[in-house]
Design an enzyme around this catalytic site. Sequence first.
Site, PDB file in Angstrom:
ATOM      1  CG  PHE A 109      -0.274  -0.190   2.528  1.00 33.92           C
ATOM      2  CD1 PHE A 109       0.181   0.900   3.264  1.00 33.92           C
ATOM      3  CD2 PHE A 109      -0.071  -1.468   3.039  1.00 33.92           C
ATOM      4  CE1 PHE A 109       0.814   0.719   4.488  1.00 33.92           C
ATOM      5  CE2 PHE A 109       0.561  -1.652   4.264  1.00 33.92           C
ATOM      6  CZ  PHE A 109       1.003  -0.557   4.993  1.00 33.92           C
ATOM      7  CE1 TYR A 110       3.410   2.925  -4.251  1.00 38.09           C
ATOM      8  CE2 TYR A 110       1.544   1.428  -4.347  1.00 38.09           C
ATOM      9  CZ  TYR A 110       2.808   1.787  -4.743  1.00 38.09           C
ATOM     10  OH  TYR A 110       3.496   1.005  -5.627  1.00 38.09           O
ATOM     11  CG  LEU A 111       2.366   4.871   4.034  1.00 41.92           C
ATOM     12  CD1 LEU A 111       3.537   4.836   5.001  1.00 41.92           C
ATOM     13  CD2 LEU A 111       1.054   4.625   4.761  1.00 41.92           C
ATOM     14  CB  VAL A 165      -2.951   6.942  -0.507  1.00 42.97           C
ATOM     15  CG1 VAL A 165      -3.592   7.722  -1.635  1.00 42.97           C
ATOM     16  CG2 VAL A 165      -2.384   7.852   0.564  1.00 42.97           C
TER      17      VAL A 165
END
Length: 156
Positions: free
Chosen positions: A29-31, A82
């Site tokens: 996942f992306y921060l 995000v």
Amino acid sequence: MAKEIERKFLVTSDDWRGQAGAKTAIRQFYLAAVNGRSLRVRIRDGSSAVLTLKFGAHGRERDEFEYPIPLADAEEMQEFAVGLVIEKTRHEVRHNGYVYEVDVFAGALAGLVIAELETPDDIPVAKLPLWLGREVTGDSSFYNASLARNGLPVAA
């Protein structure tokens, strides 16, 4: 710092499966992901985690920094993801002396299969595996950060 030099292709058949070796379950996942910069957390086989920062325009070469982080921290950070949490299984496939990483996506991205080849070599089309389809290197809609934010591309 390491340079990541890779090509990406859509996969058009299952013919690679007979050559597949090691496989890894990946949850990532992306921060943050904006304008040629991304901050990603990747969990491998539910047992280890890394934090990755990538810089550079979407293309064959980008700067990449990667750091191991505690699994518990990675699990907690997922609350701040995000967009989509990406689930995929990565298969290592050897062909003509190169290792292709074939990602079979699951969850919201099920049906998408992308092969990545990390090499500075310019491999002629005639030496690429026949199971590779259209090259999507540089097409930002097929980068994992875009998939997390926008889902499947219309042209997938």
